[in-house]
Design a protein around this motif. Structure first.
Motif, PDB file in Angstrom:
ATOM      1  N   TRP A  21       1.462 -14.804 -30.054  1.00 17.74           N
ATOM      2  CA  TRP A  21       0.491 -15.803 -31.008  1.00 17.74           C
ATOM      3  C   TRP A  21       1.196 -17.166 -30.494  1.00 17.74           C
ATOM      4  O   TRP A  21       0.005 -17.913 -30.423  1.00 17.74           O
ATOM      5  CB  TRP A  21       1.086 -15.507 -32.408  1.00 17.74           C
ATOM      6  CG  TRP A  21       0.459 -16.295 -33.294  1.00 17.74           C
ATOM      7  CD1 TRP A  21      -0.666 -16.313 -33.928  1.00 17.74           C
ATOM      8  CD2 TRP A  21       1.124 -17.588 -33.757  1.00 17.74           C
ATOM      9  NE1 TRP A  21      -0.861 -17.331 -34.815  1.00 17.74           N
ATOM     10  CE2 TRP A  21       0.115 -18.177 -34.696  1.00 17.74           C
ATOM     11  CE3 TRP A  21       2.235 -18.391 -33.448  1.00 17.74           C
ATOM     12  CZ2 TRP A  21       0.030 -19.316 -35.371  1.00 17.74           C
ATOM     13  CZ3 TRP A  21       2.263 -19.699 -34.308  1.00 17.74           C
ATOM     14  CH2 TRP A  21       1.423 -19.902 -35.272  1.00 17.74           C
ATOM     15  N   LEU A  22       2.068 -17.361 -30.170  1.00 23.07           N
ATOM     16  CA  LEU A  22       2.800 -18.751 -29.830  1.00 23.07           C
ATOM     17  C   LEU A  22       1.847 -19.146 -28.498  1.00 23.07           C
ATOM     18  O   LEU A  22       1.238 -20.274 -28.354  1.00 23.07           O
ATOM     19  CB  LEU A  22       4.280 -19.128 -29.615  1.00 23.07           C
ATOM     20  CG  LEU A  22       4.946 -19.121 -30.557  1.00 23.07           C
ATOM     21  CD1 LEU A  22       6.407 -18.854 -30.337  1.00 23.07           C
ATOM     22  CD2 LEU A  22       4.669 -20.427 -31.371  1.00 23.07           C
ATOM     23  N   ALA A  23       1.884 -18.359 -27.605  1.00 24.45           N
ATOM     24  CA  ALA A  23       1.012 -18.540 -26.465  1.00 24.45           C
ATOM     25  C   ALA A  23      -0.293 -18.769 -26.382  1.00 24.45           C
ATOM     26  O   ALA A  23      -0.853 -19.634 -26.095  1.00 24.45           O
ATOM     27  CB  ALA A  23       1.515 -17.404 -25.237  1.00 24.45           C
ATOM     28  N   GLY A  24      -0.746 -17.774 -27.315  1.00 20.07           N
ATOM     29  CA  GLY A  24      -2.222 -17.877 -27.549  1.00 20.07           C
ATOM     30  C   GLY A  24      -2.634 -19.322 -28.611  1.00 20.07           C
ATOM     31  O   GLY A  24      -3.956 -19.522 -28.035  1.00 20.07           O
ATOM     32  N   THR A 107      12.798 -16.907 -40.049  1.00 16.88           N
ATOM     33  CA  THR A 107      13.046 -15.619 -39.466  1.00 16.88           C
ATOM     34  C   THR A 107      11.830 -14.696 -39.786  1.00 16.88           C
ATOM     35  O   THR A 107      11.280 -14.761 -40.648  1.00 16.88           O
ATOM     36  CB  THR A 107      14.471 -15.180 -40.133  1.00 16.88           C
ATOM     37  OG1 THR A 107      14.171 -14.943 -41.220  1.00 16.88           O
ATOM     38  CG2 THR A 107      15.686 -16.064 -39.713  1.00 16.88           C
ATOM     39  N   GLY A 108      11.748 -13.636 -38.924  1.00 21.19           N
ATOM     40  CA  GLY A 108      10.581 -12.861 -38.961  1.00 21.19           C
ATOM     41  C   GLY A 108       9.412 -13.433 -38.612  1.00 21.19           C
ATOM     42  O   GLY A 108       9.213 -14.734 -38.406  1.00 21.19           O
ATOM     43  N   PHE A 109       8.043 -12.679 -38.491  1.00 17.48           N
ATOM     44  CA  PHE A 109       6.987 -13.536 -38.067  1.00 17.48           C
ATOM     45  C   PHE A 109       5.878 -13.227 -39.123  1.00 17.48           C
ATOM     46  O   PHE A 109       5.563 -12.050 -39.382  1.00 17.48           O
ATOM     47  CB  PHE A 109       6.476 -12.856 -36.574  1.00 17.48           C
ATOM     48  CG  PHE A 109       5.370 -13.298 -36.187  1.00 17.48           C
ATOM     49  CD1 PHE A 109       5.124 -14.632 -36.072  1.00 17.48           C
ATOM     50  CD2 PHE A 109       4.113 -12.467 -36.173  1.00 17.48           C
ATOM     51  CE1 PHE A 109       3.981 -15.090 -35.459  1.00 17.48           C
ATOM     52  CE2 PHE A 109       3.056 -12.915 -35.441  1.00 17.48           C
ATOM     53  CZ  PHE A 109       2.874 -14.187 -35.293  1.00 17.48           C
ATOM     54  N   LYS A 110       5.484 -14.397 -39.654  1.00 12.78           N
ATOM     55  CA  LYS A 110       4.293 -14.301 -40.432  1.00 12.78           C
ATOM     56  C   LYS A 110       3.329 -15.364 -39.906  1.00 12.78           C
ATOM     57  O   LYS A 110       3.980 -16.759 -40.032  1.00 12.78           O
ATOM     58  CB  LYS A 110       4.239 -14.429 -41.894  1.00 12.78           C
ATOM     59  CG  LYS A 110       5.403 -13.476 -42.446  1.00 12.78           C
ATOM     60  CD  LYS A 110       5.473 -13.381 -43.852  1.00 12.78           C
ATOM     61  CE  LYS A 110       5.967 -11.982 -44.442  1.00 12.78           C
ATOM     62  NZ  LYS A 110       6.997 -12.424 -45.767  1.00 12.78           N
ATOM     63  N   GLU A 111       2.260 -15.257 -39.368  1.00 16.39           N
ATOM     64  CA  GLU A 111       1.370 -16.260 -38.711  1.00 16.39           C
ATOM     65  C   GLU A 111       1.147 -17.616 -39.648  1.00 16.39           C
ATOM     66  O   GLU A 111       1.526 -18.600 -39.074  1.00 16.39           O
ATOM     67  CB  GLU A 111      -0.185 -15.668 -38.433  1.00 16.39           C
ATOM     68  CG  GLU A 111      -0.221 -15.042 -37.256  1.00 16.39           C
ATOM     69  CD  GLU A 111      -1.721 -14.582 -36.960  1.00 16.39           C
ATOM     70  OE1 GLU A 111      -2.742 -15.631 -37.312  1.00 16.39           O
ATOM     71  OE2 GLU A 111      -2.002 -13.527 -36.430  1.00 16.39           O
ATOM     72  N   GLY A 112       0.897 -17.334 -40.949  1.00 15.66           N
ATOM     73  CA  GLY A 112       0.755 -18.435 -41.771  1.00 15.66           C
ATOM     74  C   GLY A 112       2.044 -19.682 -41.905  1.00 15.66           C
ATOM     75  O   GLY A 112       1.965 -20.514 -41.723  1.00 15.66           O
ATOM     76  N   ARG A 116       2.139 -23.269 -40.223  1.00 15.52           N
ATOM     77  CA  ARG A 116       2.609 -24.251 -41.213  1.00 15.52           C
ATOM     78  C   ARG A 116       3.982 -25.162 -40.604  1.00 15.52           C
ATOM     79  O   ARG A 116       4.023 -26.230 -40.635  1.00 15.52           O
ATOM     80  CB  ARG A 116       3.007 -23.983 -42.667  1.00 15.52           C
ATOM     81  CG  ARG A 116       1.636 -23.862 -43.560  1.00 15.52           C
ATOM     82  CD  ARG A 116       1.984 -23.476 -44.720  1.00 15.52           C
ATOM     83  NE  ARG A 116       2.662 -22.412 -45.034  1.00 15.52           N
ATOM     84  CZ  ARG A 116       1.837 -21.084 -45.101  1.00 15.52           C
ATOM     85  NH1 ARG A 116       0.803 -20.897 -44.931  1.00 15.52           N
ATOM     86  NH2 ARG A 116       2.399 -19.833 -45.220  1.00 15.52           N
ATOM     87  N   ALA A 117       4.773 -24.204 -40.245  1.00 17.01           N
ATOM     88  CA  ALA A 117       6.274 -24.878 -39.416  1.00 17.01           C
ATOM     89  C   ALA A 117       5.738 -25.829 -38.240  1.00 17.01           C
ATOM     90  O   ALA A 117       6.480 -26.498 -38.103  1.00 17.01           O
ATOM     91  CB  ALA A 117       7.055 -23.760 -39.230  1.00 17.01           C
TER      92      ALA A 117
END
Length: 121
Positions: A21-24, A107-112, A116-117
């Motif tokens: 996701w970060l790369a995308g 911590t953990g992965f939630k796209e939203g 926001r972060a």
């Protein structure tokens, strides 16, 4: 904003999703393997102070090591400092992936939450 740091365990499917996701998103980021280069107690204490992240949110409660050590019964009697010291002994005790920005730690992965972060949501 400084370059975000992804602390992850490459074989973990959730970590792979976060990495992709970060790369995308085209976001440059640093990465660190939580198994070979675990966070220190001092780093985690800083994370807690950054975003009001409760110490217990750093614990990987679904991990095999957590279960084998019987931590479910031990953690409630421990101080935050004792928990951080314990987590620093093995990266597999830390909930992953971890996204560290200069203002926030998740911590953990939630796209939203991650969007926001990173100011892209």
């Amino acid at each position: 904003m400084n370059t975000p740091l992804l602390i992850w365990y490459p074989p973990c499917s959730t970590c792979k999703k976060a990495h992709s996701w970060l790369a995308g998103q085209g976001i440059p980021f640093e990465e660190r393997n939580i198994k070979t280069d675990p966070p220190t107690a001092e780093e985690m204490a800083h994370w807690v102070s950054l975003g009001g992240l409760p110490v217990k949110r750093l614990i990987n409660t679904s991990g095999m090591l957590y279960r084998s050590m019987g931590l479910k019964d031990k953690i409630p009697q421990m101080t935050d400092e004792e928990i951080l010291s314990l987590l620093a002994t093995d990266g597999m005790l830390v909930k992953r992936p971890v996204l560290v920005t200069d203002r926030r730690v998740i911590t953990g992965f939630k796209e939203g939450d991650w969007a926001r972060a990173l100011g892209i949501g």
